[in-house]
Enzyme design. Structure first.
Site, PDB file in Angstrom:
ATOM      1  N   SER A 132      87.228  -2.625  79.697  1.00 53.93           N
ATOM      2  CA  SER A 132      86.270  -2.495  80.788  1.00 53.93           C
ATOM      3  C   SER A 132      85.193  -1.466  80.459  1.00 53.93           C
ATOM      4  O   SER A 132      85.363  -0.612  79.583  1.00 53.93           O
ATOM      5  CB  SER A 132      86.987  -2.079  82.074  1.00 53.93           C
ATOM      6  OG  SER A 132      88.101  -2.900  82.291  1.00 53.93           O
TER       7      SER A 132
HETATM    8  N1  SAH Z   1      92.657  -2.304  81.492  1.00 52.85           N
HETATM    9  C1  SAH Z   1      92.211  -2.836  80.218  1.00 52.85           C
HETATM   10  C2  SAH Z   1      91.221  -3.977  80.357  1.00 52.85           C
HETATM   11  C3  SAH Z   1      91.802  -5.116  81.077  1.00 52.85           C
HETATM   12  S1  SAH Z   1      91.244  -6.724  80.651  1.00 52.85           S
HETATM   13  C4  SAH Z   1      91.661  -1.776  79.318  1.00 52.85           C
HETATM   14  O1  SAH Z   1      91.589  -0.607  79.723  1.00 52.85           O
HETATM   15  O2  SAH Z   1      91.327  -2.089  78.167  1.00 52.85           O
HETATM   16  C5  SAH Z   1      92.442  -7.577  81.631  1.00 52.85           C
HETATM   17  C6  SAH Z   1      93.777  -7.739  80.969  1.00 52.85           C
HETATM   18  O3  SAH Z   1      94.639  -8.359  81.920  1.00 52.85           O
HETATM   19  C7  SAH Z   1      93.742  -8.685  79.766  1.00 52.85           C
HETATM   20  O4  SAH Z   1      94.243  -8.037  78.638  1.00 52.85           O
HETATM   21  C8  SAH Z   1      94.616  -9.854  80.199  1.00 52.85           C
HETATM   22  O5  SAH Z   1      95.385 -10.406  79.140  1.00 52.85           O
HETATM   23  C9  SAH Z   1      95.517  -9.199  81.211  1.00 52.85           C
HETATM   24  N2  SAH Z   1      96.147 -10.119  82.166  1.00 52.85           N
HETATM   25  C10 SAH Z   1      95.617 -11.223  82.754  1.00 52.85           C
HETATM   26  N3  SAH Z   1      96.522 -11.813  83.565  1.00 52.85           N
HETATM   27  C11 SAH Z   1      97.654 -11.047  83.488  1.00 52.85           C
HETATM   28  C12 SAH Z   1      98.941 -11.139  84.091  1.00 52.85           C
HETATM   29  N4  SAH Z   1      99.279 -12.103  84.943  1.00 52.85           N
HETATM   30  N5  SAH Z   1      99.856 -10.194  83.789  1.00 52.85           N
HETATM   31  C13 SAH Z   1      99.568  -9.180  82.923  1.00 52.85           C
HETATM   32  N6  SAH Z   1      98.368  -9.047  82.319  1.00 52.85           N
HETATM   33  C14 SAH Z   1      97.410  -9.966  82.600  1.00 52.85           C
END
Ligand code: SAH
Length: 215
Positions: free
Chosen positions: A63
Site C-alpha cells: 500500500s
Molecule cells: N498490508 C500489505 C498490503 C496488502 S495487499 C502490505 O503492507 O504490504 C492485500 C493482501 O491481501 C494481498 O497480499 C492479498 O493476497 C491478501 N488477501 C486477499 N484476500 C485475502 C484473504 N481472504 N485472506 C488473507 N489474505 C488475503
C-alpha cells in the site's frame, strides 16, 4: 546511498505523511523506524520512498505509505493491544503495527508472501509479530478476541467472523466496496450492545479473495 541522502529522503517521507494528515507522534515514529525499502525488492526498489502503492509478488501490492499511516492512525492502537491484520502482503503494515501493539498476528492467502514477510520480521528483530497462511475472511479464531483488526483488502461487507472476533470496545478498519471501483474505508467500533460504523475516506485496495492461493 550516503547518510546525507538518507536523512534528506527520510525527512521528505515524513513531511509527505504530515501533509496528508498524519499527526499521531507514535505513528510517525513507527513510520520513521520501519524502512519501507526492506519490503520492496527488484525493479521497484528505488521507488520505495515515494508515496505510491507498488507491485509485490503474487500479483499483489504494497500500500501507499500515507494510506498505511492514516489507517494505522485511525486504528488508534494501544501498547497493550492484540492486533489482527488481514492481508500481510509484503509485511510492511504489520511491521508498523508491531511497533505500536503488544502482539500482532497477520494472515495472508499466498504462502510465498507469508514466508517472505516472516523473514523480514526476523531480519528487523521484530519478535511480536507472526505471519500465518490462512483465509483471513474467517479471522483467526484461535487467537480471538482482538482489540484491533485491520483489513488491507477490500470486502463487499465487513466479514461476519471478523466482527465476531472484535473485542467489546475494539476497533476494526476495513475497506468496503466492489473490487473494481473506489472503496470506502470504514471504521467499525464495537460497543456493549452493537457496532458503530464511520466512513473515513475513499481508498483503492486489491479484493479480499476466498480460500488459499496456490503459491
Ligand atoms: N498490508 C500489505 C498490503 C496488502 S495487499 C502490505 O503492507 O504490504 C492485500 C493482501 O491481501 C494481498 O497480499 C492479498 O493476497 C491478501 N488477501 C486477499 N484476500 C485475502 C484473504 N481472504 N485472506 C488473507 N489474505 C488475503
Amino acid at each position: 546511498m550516503t547518510g546525507e541522502d538518507n536523512s534528506e529522503r527520510k525527512m521528505q517521507f515524513l513531511y509527505t505523511l504530515r501533509s496528508k494528515g498524519v499527526t499521531d507522534a507514535r505513528v510517525l515514529d513507527a513510520m520513521e523506524r520501519i524502512d519501507r525499502g526492506v519490503f520492496i525488492k527488484g525493479h521497484f526498489a528505488p521507488r520505495a520512498y515515494e508515496d505510491m502503492p507498488l507491485p509485490i509478488p503474487c500479483g499483489q501490492t504494497i500500500s501507499q505509505p500515507s494510506v498505511v499511516a492514516l489507517m494505522t492512525q485511525a486504528l488508534n492502537v494501544q501498547p497493550r493491544d492484540k492486533v489482527l491484520e488481514v492481508g500481510t502482503g509484503s509485511g510492511y503494515q504489520a511491521a508498523i503495527l508491531s511497533r505500536l501493539a503488544r502482539r500482532v498476528y497477520t494472515v495472508e492467502r499466498h504462502r510465498r508472501l507469508v514466508g517472505e514477510a516472516q523473514k523480514r520480521f526476523e531480519a528487523l528483530g521484530l519478535t511480536n509479530v507472526t505471519a500465518l497462511a490462512a483465509d483471513g475472511s474467517f479471522g483467526l479464531p484461535e487467537q480471538a478476541p482482538f482489540d484491533r483488526i485491520l483489513v488491507t483488502a477490500a470486502a463487499e461487507d465487513p466479514p461476519g467472523p471478523l466482527l465476531a472476533q472484535l473485542r467489546v470496545g475494539g476497533i476494526m478498519i476495513v475497506p468496503v466496496g466492489q473490487s473494481d471501483t473506489v472503496q470506502r474505508l470504514i471504521k467499525v467500533t464495537r460497543g456493549e450492545t452493537g457496532f458503530d460504523y464511520d466512513e473515513l475516506r475513499e481508498v483503492r485496495f486489491v479484493p479480499l479473495v476466498e480460500g488459499l492461493g496456490n503459491d
